[in-house]
Design an enzyme around this catalytic site. Structure first.
Site, PDB file in Angstrom:
ATOM      1  N   GLU A 150      62.363  64.764  64.668  1.00 28.99           N
ATOM      2  CA  GLU A 150      60.730  65.271  64.938  1.00 28.99           C
ATOM      3  C   GLU A 150      60.696  65.642  63.530  1.00 28.99           C
ATOM      4  OE1 GLU A 150      59.656  67.865  67.901  1.00 28.99           O
ATOM      5  OE2 GLU A 150      57.735  67.419  67.569  1.00 28.99           O
TER       6      GLU A 150
ATOM      7  N   GLU B   1      58.371  66.213  75.872  1.00 25.86           N
ATOM      8  CA  GLU B   1      57.249  65.746  76.197  1.00 25.86           C
ATOM      9  C   GLU B   1      57.478  64.680  77.393  1.00 25.86           C
ATOM     10  OE1 GLU B   1      53.533  66.474  74.056  1.00 25.86           O
ATOM     11  OE2 GLU B   1      54.876  67.546  72.714  1.00 25.86           O
TER      12      GLU B   1
HETATM   13  C1  BGC Z   1      54.049  65.041  70.075  1.00 26.83           C
HETATM   14  C2  BGC Z   1      53.863  64.071  68.962  1.00 26.83           C
HETATM   15  C3  BGC Z   1      52.518  63.969  69.183  1.00 26.83           C
HETATM   16  C4  BGC Z   1      52.093  65.138  68.772  1.00 26.83           C
HETATM   17  C5  BGC Z   1      50.316  65.014  68.476  1.00 26.83           C
HETATM   18  C6  BGC Z   1      53.352  66.370  69.665  1.00 26.83           C
HETATM   19  O1  BGC Z   1      53.992  67.375  70.433  1.00 26.83           O
HETATM   20  O2  BGC Z   1      55.696  65.181  70.014  1.00 26.83           O
HETATM   21  O3  BGC Z   1      54.690  63.196  68.670  1.00 26.83           O
HETATM   22  O4  BGC Z   1      51.877  62.867  68.295  1.00 26.83           O
HETATM   23  O5  BGC Z   1      52.159  66.072  69.515  1.00 26.83           O
HETATM   24  O6  BGC Z   1      50.227  65.499  67.251  1.00 26.83           O
END
Ligand code: BGC
Length: 823
Positions: A678, A381
């Site tokens: 993650e 992202e």
């Molecule tokens: C991101 C997170 C973000 C989340 C929202 C994800 O796709 O990588 O870090 O806070 O979406 O919950």
């Protein structure tokens, strides 16, 4: 910096085809989860543009400043040399209302006679692809440039060159450069000498003047991104399926530089990976649209050809190289790490090498994600998710100088805050995610994430003692709380409304992320991605009310610091929210939803007044029931160890910290992580690699505990005027040390166990006061330079029966004390 008063430059646009526009659509939401991935045909991507002008200078130049910005990202050259060392300028901001202009001293580059001023402009955030739907043209669909060169000549006169219709442009040899899709250099198209004077540009068309806004311009705020490290390729490997792979030894965010030799037209491609799969082959863990992450060089056939990608970046350790016949030599390749953060301001080490690796992984993760904006990750992202920044704010400020970076980001946040006070989940916002949030969540703001508007300024005040940041942010903090107040009121059920005790709940009826990625709530899709909706639904019930209370309390504290009248009102509100929380969610001393994360947060934010220890005791039981394993998501993990240690369970905190069982921090370390993942198990126990990022800061929030509890360094008042030195000693470690550069200088603590005693050495810079707290039954057991502390002049000693507190003025001290018995 201020912009020059007589601004003569106009926005110019090279002759170009507009960006191929890709907007968000609900189908894209489905497609982004499919494997194999879908990506735009490269032929539709647009080239980097070169822009140039030549000018005469008749006398020596005593001062020369270049002011420049772009729609896109740019690099500038004077007489063939780069001006400054900024990367990816202008930084990503809400461009429509805030576009920063970079000022560079170019005096040493200007010569008497003929000079050339040149620029390269690439898509960047402006028109390139961003976010996991890979949408393009999020700010505009054409590249543009605005620049003014201001020179002061020896006789005091001034000469100014401003972008205008005499500039010429042509496509660069970079036939495209997109953050997500990658960058291709066709070296056959290189126009040698185009940044130098004397280059024949008569065939280049002149640019167009564009009527674009000037009222959004601002001087640079905070640090620019730069190259912060150069890593040599450690080895070249051949994977079982025959791929040739460059291994840089660790994950980083950046790009590649190299030297190649081959026949004209040879097309050499580079693809970026964070890990190898269980079969030893490259594994692509990035699942999203337009995420091809592939750079390429087409050789011109000259002898050795040097190349360096310029405008794309990747999160990677491994680079798969294809299309080149000769086996590459490791020495020919360098990875350039990009970051907005400079050298660390914190150091940490201890007797457990695994924890040192964890610390280094956190450091590299922050470095690799704080790039222009606080990115969630540098792969899927790459956007500024607010919740993530709030969760790692303390850790990041202990490890790096974050002040300028966060000030810029808060500026962006204030720009993006909606008229009703809503704070979008990502800052800066962009068209792709705005449309997505609207379609998918019917809101752009949620609890925990939007609260960053309140939490980040407050934590900055704590770290830097800077009231101005609070002052500047206070209206935005208030507006967020007002927004929440209305959301909360609207969230109540009919039954809630009948019961005044429940009046201050924020029910989780609408969309909230909850305790994102809590292991027991997580399910994986067949393509190896988690199912966000399921996770959010399972964990969200109590969280909005907790965040509401936390933010109300912070507002009360901030109002008090600023001497404002609202303190009492916010305190009352915070107390009322807690009462409602207890009425709705506590039964017989237990939470109605007995997740570990709920207990962590309820204890951390004192949601059940007077019952903190009982909540922590229950949390400890729940952890034991899971075989001493944590079950916390992004949000609650940030507070887990602190809550345990403060609640009398320091031994359990150490058990979790030192555990290698999945899920745990050291599980990642033991699986060879070089950055924080993650998911706790982004690489699973059977070696299966999931399609989640392996460079994501959120779980690195434990850094705060390493400094604050293991080494024992904590600020006790804003800006580290008062410092609490209280290492939590545990037999699993025999020494630890930490240091942090505060505004007063470096503060450090180092402890070492010698059989039954511990030796603690601390350094307190001028302008600080320290309180050392050590476990001992009486002050006579604590010595300074061989003398009982109580007898040492200049120190005051307080004994609370369990701990002895010694108040110290600035200086260096070495204490000895008994090492506490096993916990
Ligand atoms: C991101 C997170 C973000 C989340 C929202 C994800 O796709 O990588 O870090 O806070 O979406 O919950």
């Amino acid at each position: 910096m201020t912009l020059p008063d007589h601004w003569i430059a106009s926005w110019i646009e090279p002759e170009q085809e507009p960006t191929f526009v890709e907007r968000y659509s609900p189908e894209r939401d489905e497609i982004r989860l499919r494997w194999p991935k879908t990506a735009i045909d490269r032929a539709l991507l647009r080239p980097v543009q070169c822009v140039r002008i030549e000018f005469e200078v008749a006398q020596p130049v005593v001062r020369a400043r270049l002011f420049a910005t772009a729609h896109g990202v740019y690099k500038a050259f004077v007489n063939g040399s780069r001006t400054g060392n900024d990367e990816l300028a202008p930084d990503w901001t809400p461009y429509r209302s805030l576009l920063m202009v970079q000022e560079t001293d170019v005096q040493p580059l200007i010569q008497i006679g003929r000079n050339a001023l040149a620029f390269m402009i690439a898509d960047g955030w402006w028109c390139g692809r961003i976010g996991m739907h890979g949408t393009s043209a999020n700010f505009g669909d054409r590249l543009g440039l605005l620049a003014q060169l201001e020179m002061e000549l020896a006789d005091g006169s001034r000469q100014t060159i401003g972008t205008g219709d005499t500039f010429r442009s042509a496509p660069a040899e970079m036939v495209h450069a997109d953050f997500l899709m990658g960058e291709t250099h066709d070296l056959r198209l290189r126009q040698k000498g185009w940044t130098l004077s004397g280059f024949d540009d008569r065939r280049w068309p002149t640019v167009c003047i564009a009527s674009q806004a000037l009222d959004n311009l601002s001087p640079q705020i905070g640090p620019s991104a730069t190259i912060v490290a150069e890593l040599r390729c450690e080895r070249v490997l051949q994977t079982p399926n025959g791929d040739t792979v460059l291994d840089f030894g660790r994950n980083l965010t950046g790009r590649l530089r190299g030297v190649l030799q081959g026949t004209r037209g040879t097309d050499v491609s580079f693809e970026y990976f964070q890990s190898l799969g269980p079969d030893g082959n490259c594994f692509d863990n990035v699942l999203a649209m337009n995420q091809a992450g592939r750079d390429a060089v087409i050789l011109s056939g000259d002898s050795k050809e040097a190349f360096e990608f310029q405008f794309a970046f990747h999160g990677f350790r491994y680079v798969r190289m294809a299309g080149h016949r000769a086996r590459p030599r490791a020495e020919a390749f360098t990875a350039l790490a990009l970051s907005s953060l400079q050298d660390p301001v914190g150091e940490f080490a201890c007797s457990d090498e695994r924890l040192n690796r964890l610390h280094s992984n956190i450091q590299w993760t922050l470095r690799s994600t704080m790039l222009s904006v606080p990115m969630d990750n540098p792969d899927r992202e790459r956007v500024g998710w607010t919740g993530d920044m709030a969760l790692v704010a303390r850790t990041s400020m202990l490890m790096f100088d974050m002040q300028g970076f966060l000030e810029r980001w808060l500026n962006c946040l204030r720009e993006e805050q909606q008229p009703d006070g809503a704070v979008p989940m990502v800052i800066p916002m962009f068209d792709g995610y705005r449309d997505w949030f609207e379609a998918r969540f019917q809101t752009c703001a949620t609890s925990g994430w939007g609260d960053a508007a309140v939490v980040v300024p407050w934590l900055m005040y704590e770290a830097y003692g800077d009231k101005d940041i609070l002052e500047r942010s206070f209206p935005s903090m208030q507006r967020w709380l007002e927004y929440v107040r209305l959301q909360a009121a609207a969230s109540l059920t009919e039954e809630d409304r009948q019961n005044p005790a429940l009046a201050h709940l924020w029910r989780a009826g609408s969309f909230h992320f909850g305790d994102w990625l809590a292991p027991s709530a997580r399910t994986l899709t067949p393509t190896g991605m988690y199912d966000g909706r399921h996770m959010a639904l399972a964990t969200k019930e109590l969280l909005p009310t907790i965040w509401y209370a936390r933010s109300a309390s912070i507002l009360a504290d901030a109002a008090a610091v600023l001497g404002r009248g609202e303190t009492a009102d916010y305190r009352c509100l915070a107390a009322a929210i807690r009462e409602s929380f207890c009425a709705a969610f506590v039964r017989n001393g237990r939470l109605v939803d007995e997740r570990q994360g709920n207990y962590v947060l309820a204890a951390a934010f004192d949601m059940v007044p007077g019952q903190r220890d009982a909540l922590v005791a229950r949390l400890a039981e729940l952890i034991h029931q899971r075989g001493d394993r944590l079950d916390t998501g992004f949000v609650s993990t940030a507070f887990l160890l602190q809550v345990l240690a403060d609640g009398g369970h320091a031994g359990l905190a150490y058990s979790l910290l030192c555990s290698e069982q999945d899920p745990s921090w050291l599980y990642q370390v033991e699986r060879g992580a070089t950055t924080v993942w993650e998911m706790w198990d982004s690489i699973q126990q059977d070696g299966n690699v999931t399609r989640t990022s392996q460079i994501q800061p959120a779980l690195g929030s434990v850094g705060e505990w390493l400094y604050g509890y293991v080494a024992g360094l904590r600020p006790a008042s804003p800006g580290w005027d008062d410092i609490r030195i209280e290492p939590v000693l545990d037999e699993r470690l025999s020494w630890a040390r930490g240091s942090h550069r505060t505004r007063h200088g470096v503060v450090s603590a180092e402890w070492q166990r010698h059989e039954d005693t511990v030796r603690l050495r601390i350094e307190l810079p001028d302008g600080t006061r320290g309180t050392v707290r050590l476990e001992a039954n009486g002050p006579e057991l604590i010595h300074l330079g061989g003398m009982p502390v109580a007898e040492c002049p200049g120190l005051s000693v307080v004994n609370d029966g369990r701990c002895v507190a010694v108040m110290c003025p600035p200086g260096t001290y070495v204490f000895t004390a008994p090492f506490p018995a096993a916990r």
